[in-house]
Design an enzyme around this catalytic site. Structure first.
Site, PDB file in Angstrom:
ATOM      1  CG  HIS A 125      -1.821   1.223   1.225  1.00 48.98           C
ATOM      2  ND1 HIS A 125      -3.026   1.224   0.560  1.00 48.98           N
ATOM      3  CD2 HIS A 125      -1.678   2.461   1.743  1.00 48.98           C
ATOM      4  CE1 HIS A 125      -3.589   2.415   0.688  1.00 48.98           C
ATOM      5  NE2 HIS A 125      -2.791   3.184   1.401  1.00 48.98           N
ATOM      6  CE  LYS A 182      -8.838   2.160   3.287  1.00 50.62           C
ATOM      7  NZ  LYS A 182      -8.992   3.515   2.873  1.00 50.62           N
ATOM      8  CG  ASP A 227     -11.629   3.835   5.900  1.00 50.29           C
ATOM      9  OD1 ASP A 227     -11.161   4.766   6.589  1.00 50.29           O
ATOM     10  OD2 ASP A 227     -11.333   3.670   4.698  1.00 50.29           O
ATOM     11  CB  SER A 253      -8.157   5.388   7.112  1.00 49.85           C
ATOM     12  OG  SER A 253      -8.552   5.318   5.776  1.00 49.85           O
ATOM     13  NE  ARG A 299      -9.630  10.998   8.147  1.00 47.35           N
ATOM     14  CZ  ARG A 299      -8.802  10.128   7.555  1.00 47.35           C
ATOM     15  NH1 ARG A 299      -9.222   8.926   7.211  1.00 47.35           N
ATOM     16  NH2 ARG A 299      -7.552  10.450   7.332  1.00 47.35           N
TER      17      ARG A 299
HETATM   18  N1  URA Z   1      -5.503   6.579   2.314  1.00 45.15           N
HETATM   19  C1  URA Z   1      -6.493   5.991   3.033  1.00 45.15           C
HETATM   20  O1  URA Z   1      -6.980   4.932   2.680  1.00 45.15           O
HETATM   21  N2  URA Z   1      -6.929   6.618   4.140  1.00 45.15           N
HETATM   22  C2  URA Z   1      -6.429   7.780   4.569  1.00 45.15           C
HETATM   23  O2  URA Z   1      -6.858   8.266   5.595  1.00 45.15           O
HETATM   24  C3  URA Z   1      -5.398   8.395   3.820  1.00 45.15           C
HETATM   25  C4  URA Z   1      -4.941   7.762   2.693  1.00 45.15           C
END
Ligand code: URA
Length: 425
Positions: free
Chosen positions: A82, A187, A161, A183, A168
């Site tokens: 990621h 995931k 999320d 966040s 947000r």
């Molecule tokens: N990517 C995400 O999935 N969440 C965040 O809060 C920032 C970047």
């Protein structure tokens, strides 16, 4: 439990209890806590932070808000990457098939671009026919057949999320380390990968502008992974200037295919190989040789199969923008600055990105670089080519670049920073 007392606890710099966190995440997901109440709590967290115990519980509550995927039927170890997002960051495209070619399974759930950073799904959608939306069964089938899949996360994965991130985004509460870490990790943990490599970007084109903040974000995420049995490491990598020579959807697919064909810019090759080695180590495939898989065509073969499995035509011509504008060097000397945020903003203004989630993107739009910081340049020679279908956007893109592309004297000492700045984990 009532939401006002939860907000007051954090507003007054208190520690949220496990019960408060579980309740507020569940109640917000169900719609019992209103957006304005969650927005107030998110701002209190933004201002007053959360400690590691609170972050761990917050992450677990977001994971529990939805389904967890299960790849235990796969014969290969799973590993994923990621990136926290940058300009010209197309690494997922060559990386996923490369790591699959080396024997791991890569379930890469990706996102779309918002703001100045690009999104992997937008890039791949410039390939005619390619589909981002797969059911869980389709995803598993591609993983079985090819070994890597890049697709959108389904609605069932960490729904708390999804709601919170959208909130947000419109309430000025994105850049909070506890909220970013929970966040991303909710995931990735719900996705069910066995191991995870994080590419935490640092610099003007990244969420984290300073090394200290990037370190804190990385170590928070590495600990969250360990808490949930996902072996996690993080690389801190530079984002002061764009990665590679392109920023824009089809332009970045073209560059990724060049890397898979054994060419491409050196920084993209180096970062792809560094991340591949980390992913393969984390998956226990320590004997695999990603450089060989890139050189012998097996990574390219996996790319073609992966694109085809998702409805795309790997041989189709990629879209090209209708209009181009060339920016030339103002003087002869050394290119000293080519700011990542400015290039990302220019690409976005040209149509490569979107302002709202529902906006379309232009497949051909973006910025092509003809030199990188440290390169010699000659007055009048092309430095950048801007691409768009909407030429009325050229002045706005040029405005974004003003003062952010600088040429110094030919003898300017310039040290190209290493691709990987630090490793945490
Ligand atoms: N990517 C995400 O999935 N969440 C965040 O809060 C920032 C970047």
């Amino acid at each position: 439990m009532d939401v006002i007392s939860v907000i007051r606890t954090k507003r007054d710099r208190g520690e949220l209890t496990a019960d408060q966190i579980d309740w507020v995440i569940d109640a917000y997901t169900r719609g019992e806590v209103a957006h304005e109440q969650m927005s107030s709590l998110a701002m209190a967290i933004f201002l007053n932070g959360m400690n590691r115990t609170e972050i761990a519980r917050w992450t677990a509550a977001m994971i529990n808000s939805g389904e967890r995927m299960d790849f235990s039927s796969l014969p290969r170890p799973t590993t994923d990457k990621h990136s926290t997002g940058g300009v010209g960051d197309k690494i997922t495209l060559p990386l996923a098939p490369l790591v699959a070619a080396c024997g791991a399974a890569v379930p890469q759930l990706s996102g779309r671009g918002l703001g100045h950073t690009g999104g992997t799904l937008d890039k791949l959608e410039s390939i005619p026919g390619w589909r981002a939306g797969l059911s869980n069964d389709e995803m598993l089938a591609v993983l079985h057949d090819v070994g890597s899949v890049i697709c959108a996360a389904g609605d069932g994965l960490a729904p708390a999320d999804k709601k919170l991130y959208a909130l947000r985004d419109v309430t000025g509460t994105v850049e909070a380390i506890p909220l970013i870490a929970s966040s991303i990790m909710s995931k990735k943990i719900a996705e069910g990968t066995g191991s995870l490599v994080l590419d935490v970007k640092v610099g003007s084109g990244a969420f984290m502008k300073h090394l200290d903040d990037a370190r804190e974000l990385a170590s928070t995420m590495v600990e969250l992974g360990a808490d949930h049995g996902v072996s996690t490491v993080a690389l801190l990598t530079g984002m002061a200037t764009p990665l590679g020579l392109t920023a824009g959807n089809a332009l970045e697919v073209r560059e990724s295919v060049e890397v898979l064909a054994g060419g491409g810019p050196q920084d993209v090759i180096d970062l792809t190989l560094a991340l591949a080695r980390e992913m393969l180590d984390a998956a226990g495939l320590t004997d695999a040789d990603p450089a060989r898989a890139l050189a012998d065509g097996s990574a390219m073969d996996h790319w073609r199969r992966m694109i085809t499995a998702q409805g795309g035509d790997p041989d189709a011509a990629l879209p090209v923008a209708r209009e181009q504008h060339v920016v030339t060097a103002s003087a002869t000397g050394t290119l000293t600055t080519l700011d990542a945020y400015a290039v990302g903003l220019a690409a976005w203004r040209l149509g490569a990105g979107r302002a709202r989630k529902e906006d379309p993107v232009q497949a051909g739009a973006g910025v092509e670089l003809h030199a990188k910081p440290g390169d010699p340049v000659t007055a009048g020679a092309p430095l950048l080519t801007l691409h768009t279908d909407t030429p009325e956007k050229f002045p706005y893109a040029l405005e974004a670049l003003e003062g952010q592309v600088l040429v110094g004297p030919a003898d300017t000492a310039f040290a190209t920073p290493p691709v990987v700045l630090e490793r945490i984990g």
